[in-house]
Structure formats: structure tokens, C-alpha cells
Design an enzyme around this catalytic site. Structure first.
Site, PDB file in Angstrom:
ATOM      1  N   SER A 103       0.849  -1.181   0.000  1.00 24.70           N
ATOM      2  CA  SER A 103       0.000   0.000   0.000  1.00 24.70           C
ATOM      3  C   SER A 103       0.887   1.233   0.000  1.00 24.70           C
ATOM      4  O   SER A 103       1.842   1.311   0.782  1.00 24.70           O
ATOM      5  CB  SER A 103      -0.871  -0.048   1.246  1.00 24.70           C
ATOM      6  OG  SER A 103      -1.541   1.177   1.408  1.00 24.70           O
ATOM      7  N   HIS A 107       1.584  12.155   0.029  1.00 27.41           N
ATOM      8  CA  HIS A 107       1.073  13.512   0.238  1.00 27.41           C
ATOM      9  C   HIS A 107       2.222  14.481  -0.037  1.00 27.41           C
ATOM     10  O   HIS A 107       3.067  14.708   0.832  1.00 27.41           O
ATOM     11  CB  HIS A 107       0.575  13.684   1.670  1.00 27.41           C
ATOM     12  CG  HIS A 107      -0.611  12.837   2.006  1.00 27.41           C
ATOM     13  ND1 HIS A 107      -1.861  13.084   1.478  1.00 27.41           N
ATOM     14  CD2 HIS A 107      -0.750  11.743   2.798  1.00 27.41           C
ATOM     15  CE1 HIS A 107      -2.712  12.178   1.950  1.00 27.41           C
ATOM     16  NE2 HIS A 107      -2.066  11.347   2.737  1.00 27.41           N
ATOM     17  N   HIS A 117      -2.611   7.260  -4.411  1.00 31.96           N
ATOM     18  CA  HIS A 117      -2.779   6.050  -3.598  1.00 31.96           C
ATOM     19  C   HIS A 117      -2.680   4.835  -4.513  1.00 31.96           C
ATOM     20  O   HIS A 117      -3.204   4.847  -5.621  1.00 31.96           O
ATOM     21  CB  HIS A 117      -4.150   6.075  -2.918  1.00 31.96           C
ATOM     22  CG  HIS A 117      -4.627   4.727  -2.460  1.00 31.96           C
ATOM     23  ND1 HIS A 117      -5.666   4.063  -3.083  1.00 31.96           N
ATOM     24  CD2 HIS A 117      -4.185   3.920  -1.469  1.00 31.96           C
ATOM     25  CE1 HIS A 117      -5.849   2.893  -2.476  1.00 31.96           C
ATOM     26  NE2 HIS A 117      -4.972   2.784  -1.495  1.00 31.96           N
ATOM     27  N   ASN A 119      -2.512   0.332  -4.147  1.00 21.95           N
ATOM     28  CA  ASN A 119      -2.574  -0.794  -3.219  1.00 21.95           C
ATOM     29  C   ASN A 119      -2.909  -2.046  -4.011  1.00 21.95           C
ATOM     30  O   ASN A 119      -3.831  -2.050  -4.811  1.00 21.95           O
ATOM     31  CB  ASN A 119      -3.655  -0.497  -2.159  1.00 21.95           C
ATOM     32  CG  ASN A 119      -4.166  -1.732  -1.441  1.00 21.95           C
ATOM     33  OD1 ASN A 119      -5.371  -2.013  -1.462  1.00 21.95           O
ATOM     34  ND2 ASN A 119      -3.287  -2.456  -0.813  1.00 21.95           N
ATOM     35  N   HIS A 195     -21.256  11.589   1.760  1.00 18.81           N
ATOM     36  CA  HIS A 195     -21.958  12.667   2.468  1.00 18.81           C
ATOM     37  C   HIS A 195     -21.712  14.041   1.857  1.00 18.81           C
ATOM     38  O   HIS A 195     -22.435  14.990   2.142  1.00 18.81           O
ATOM     39  CB  HIS A 195     -21.599  12.674   3.961  1.00 18.81           C
ATOM     40  CG  HIS A 195     -20.144  12.896   4.229  1.00 18.81           C
ATOM     41  ND1 HIS A 195     -19.210  11.898   4.139  1.00 18.81           N
ATOM     42  CD2 HIS A 195     -19.452  14.004   4.582  1.00 18.81           C
ATOM     43  CE1 HIS A 195     -18.018  12.395   4.427  1.00 18.81           C
ATOM     44  NE2 HIS A 195     -18.132  13.658   4.706  1.00 18.81           N
TER      45      HIS A 195
END
Lengths: 294, 294
Positions: A103, A107, A117, A119, A195
Site C-alpha cells: 500500500s 502527500h 494512492h 494498493n 456525504h
């Protein structure tokens, strides 16, 4: 044909090799930003053991291109907890699992350099045994590959997004023309910050439960690693020499807040790892070094 | 005796009154730190509507004592989503709910001034009807109060912790000698950051499903608000004039990271709110303005 033990060995050896190559490439980028007054960063490696079996190695670099980049490899085995057996097909009959993977979360210091990212992993359940009654006719796999890579630019750049996707598409197309469209959609759906109704970034690919033959799936997983290895560094190089404003830094910190929201609220690996007693330092290595909320 | 509508009205009016008094007290603290070159902060109020019914008001202040403090009141109603009905006793027969409450989260500028959280609420389910078959003999409440307050000092101070707990204990003891020990334990259990095996802070009280008669429970909930109102400002005043080091600031940012981990991974209100389509800005108002992870 390889035995299961040989397959496990080959996969975990590949994740280790990929880790070494990724770390070397990322350290090279640190060297290349020689105009910075800061020293070039170097990875620090920390091994860790898992209580139930196995362990891993965290490699973390805090440098002048990467404010924080972590590359974790792990090979763990054991039994799913009582609580989780219900959620894993077949685990109630045989709770054993084995998993190995890599993984990477980067940043960058500059808001203009895209975070990323990646993985990939191989998972074996039920001791790798063939499906048994009552699962003899079921599609429950005994082992599979999963993974992916996605770009999370603060300021999306169409050329970056295109070259990142193209590299992954090429890796996919060499195996199956259906892979890229399917895995791209899966990525977009998975990395949605529900959300907020916002995507986490510019996407990439996401795949899981891949079981088209171990040799083929392992080759594909290696191709994804190679594609990432060749596609990401040029994007860093393209932007890492540009200076940035305080406003851009502020926007970067706020976008990192969204990244944290996704990882802690939705990311399956993060929640699964923490809820099953994984190493919080290794699991939360993905969190950005500095973050802001309005 | 009040009708259910009168009870609802009285509770939501109290939460509004408490909000006004809290904001005034916190603005006074801003005025008192007159040695700061920054201007004294003032609350900015933002109303919001909830799609399914009701709404609320967020009050946020970014000042020279409080880097960010949010006070939210809301009165919402509607029906639990299909997904959530299974988790709420009695909601499958009658999915209606009504809830009103206040929530305060303070993140001071100084690492020496303790952050704090306070929240109380009244909840009504099943339209407030008496238990009906098949729940006629069950203890499923038709309405209840819940809430609590907890201290989250970066550098715990024994005198602060004691005076904060004492104020809450006094409020509890006036109602039932069993309340404080029970609600203190509940708070310690609830605010445990499980994956770290660390408490979130120095605790306080946490209560839920309180149903010892509406008048009595409402009086207790008001007493908790009053206790908080008198207990917290002296702790701020005691530390807000002291200067702090860069190292203390750094430690504060890391501790805030733990706070974020708790809120996004475990906090029921946060997860419930986000998963049921609540206003993310109001729900995530609790997140600190600046945070760091190692």
C-alpha cells in the site's frame, strides 16, 4: 503449476520487490528537487509484528517533495474474529485467512503535485482449500487478487489525469478489454465521498475478488504495479519545481480533510484493519501530515 | 401536565436559550484576552434546512481564545430511512421521529486551554405514541433525553478535571445519587479510542434513553447545561493568558488527530447524521480547524 505455498511466496516477494523499486524512484525525485533548501528525504523503515500472525514493514519518508509518503508491505495470517466471520463468505466453516500486499499513499508538499494512492494484495481464505459443502457449487473463491490506484490532485490537471488513466488502461487492455471500463467505474463508485457528494479525486482503477487463474491475475497485478511505477513519477516531476501561494496551501489542507473523511468513514481497509486489531500506526500511515477543516 | 407538543416546544426553546447564553459567555472570554493583537472573535450564525423536515442554526466563532468553536441547535423530524429502521426499536412499525438538541465543540487556540464537548437532546419516536403491539410490554421508550459533556485537555490538569467533574456530579446528585457514577462510566466507555486503547480525554458524563418522567428528565438536562455553563469558562480563564511553545502547538495538533479519529470512526451522532443525509457542514463542525498526524 505452482503450489499454493509457492504462489504465496511469489506474491509476497513481488510486493517486497515493488516496494524497493517504488522507494528508490521516490527518493530519486527527492534528489531532483535540488533547488529546495531542505535536505532530500530518505525512507525510514519500521518492521512490525501482528499479534495473530505475520507482520509487515512500514517505510515512511518526510522530505522536500513529499511532505509524507508511506509504503507499507505486509504478510499476515490467522483466523477471522467471531464478529467478522459472518461477513466473510465461507469463514464460518473455516475462519483461516492469509493476506499479503503493498500500500502506498503520497502527500506531496506542493499543492500542485498530485497526491496518489496505490494498493495491491493477494488474499487466501479457508486455508486455500477448494470449495467444500455447503459451498461446493458456490462462487466463493479460495484466493484472489485485489487492488488499484487512484490520483487525488488538489488542482486537477487534464493532461496528468489522462496520462495516469492511460497507463492503467494499457495495463488492463493487455489482459482483457473489459477490465479498464469495469475497474474505472468501480474506482469512481468506491472513492465517492458520499456525504459530500464529491469524488475523492480523479479516479483510476479498483478491482477485487479477481480469480481468472492465479498466474494470469498475478501477472495483471504486477502490470498494475509497473504501470503505477512508470506513470506517477512524471506527474511529480512536471509540477514539483513550481512555487505555490498561501491560498493554494490552504486549499490543499482543506482537500486533505476530505481525504481523511473518506479514509475514516468509508475506506474498507482502514475500518477493517482497525476493527480487527491491526497496527493503527501502519493502517493510519495514509493520513496526511497536516490537515484543516473550515 | 404538558402535552407532547408542549414538551417538544419547551425542550427546543431551552436548547435555543442555552445556545444564546453559551455564545454570550464564550464571546466574553474573547473580550477578556485583551493582550492578544487579534480582534475578539464573534459568532457567525448560519441557518440550515433539513430536506426531510426541520432544520437548525450553526453558530461558529474563530477568535483569539477559540481557534474554532461551534454551537449547533437543531429541531428535525421525519421518518427513519429503510436502512435504519432495523436498528431503531419500534421504527419498523412506525418510522416517525422528532429530535431537538444542542451541540457544542470548542477547539481553543492555546494548547493549554482544554477543548470541550457538550451535547443534550430530546428524542421522540413513533409519533410519541404509547407502546403498541407487539411492543406493548417492551421497554421501548416513546421519548427520552440524552447528552453529556466531556473535557479533552491536551495537557490534563488535575484541578481542571476535578472541578469539571464536580460540577457535573453536583448536577447529577441533585437528581439521583446513582446518576454520576453510572454516567461517568458510560462516558469513559463511549469516548475510548478503541484502536489506540486511549481515552479521548478526561471524561465527564454521558447519558441516553433517560425516561424517568419528562419533567424530571428535562429538569436534569437543563441542570447539565447550567453545570457546563458555570464549569467550563473558569477553566478557559485560568489558562488563556499563558503563552505556549511550538512543541506544545505540535502536540496539540497531534492530539486533535485523535479527536478526528474518534469522531469519524466511532461517534454515533456523526456517523448516524452523515449516513442519514444530514447536513455535513453542521455535523462536521466538530472537527478541529488544524490537525496533524505523525
Amino acid at each position: 503449476m505452482k503450489t499454493l505455498e509457492q504462489q504465496k511466496h511469489a506474491a509476497s516477494a513481488w510486493f517486497r520487490e515493488l516496494r524497493d523499486r517504488l522507494c528508490a524512484v521516490l527518493e530519486n525525485l527527492e534528489d531532483e528537487r535540488s533547488e529546495s533548501p531542505l535536505p532530500a528525504g530518505r525512507f525510514r523503515r519500521t518492521p512490525w509484528r501482528r499479534e495473530g500472525g505475520g507482520g509487515g514493514e512500514m517505510s515512511v519518508m518526510k522530505g522536500r517533495v513529499f511532505e509524507k509518503v508511506g509504503v507499507n508491505i505486509s504478510t499476515v495470517h490467522g483466523e477471522f474474529s467471531e464478529q467478522f466471520r459472518k461477513e466473510i463468505p465461507g469463514a464460518e466453516t473455516d475462519p483461516r485467512f492469509w493476506a499479503s500486499g503493498i500500500s502506498l499513499v503520497a502527500h506531496p508538499c506542493s499543492p500542485l503535485v498530485p497526491p496518489v494512492h496505490m494498493n495491491t494484495r493477494m488474499v487466501v481464505v479457508r486455508g486455500g482449500s477448494e470449495p467444500v459443502a455447503p459451498f461446493a457449487d458456490s462462487p466463493i473463491p479460495r484466493s484472489w487478487f485485489g487492488g488499484g490506484a487512484d490520483l487525488n490532485a488538489i488542482y486537477p490537471d487534464a493532461a496528468d489525469t489522462e496520462s495516469f488513466h492511460n497507463a492503467l488502461k494499457e495495463a488492463c487492455d493487455a489482459f482483457d478489454a473489459a477490465y479498464y471500463p469495469k475497474f474505472k467505474t468501480w474506482c469512481d463508485e468506491y472513492f465517492l465521498i458520499k456525504h459530500r457528494g464529491e469524488p475523492r479525486g480523479q479516479g483510476g482503477i479498483f478491482y477485487d475478488y479477481l480469480q481468472n487463474g492465479w498466474e494470469r491475475d498475478f501477472a495483471f497485478t504486477r502490470a498494475v504495479g509497473e504501470a503505477f511505477l512508470s506513470a506517477y513519477p512524471p506527474l511529480v516531476r512536471r509540477h514539483m519545481h513550481a512555487s505555490w501561494s498561501e491560498e493554494q496551501r490552504r486549499f490543499q489542507l482543506l482537500k486533505r480533510g476530505r481525504y481523511v473523511e473518506f479514509n475514516l468513514l468509508y475506506d474498507r481497509g482502514t475500518r477493517f484493519g482497525l476493527m480487527t486489531g491491526g497496527n493503527p500506526e501502519a493502517i493510519l500511515m495514509s493520513l496526511p501530515p497536516e490537515v484543516a477543516w473550515d
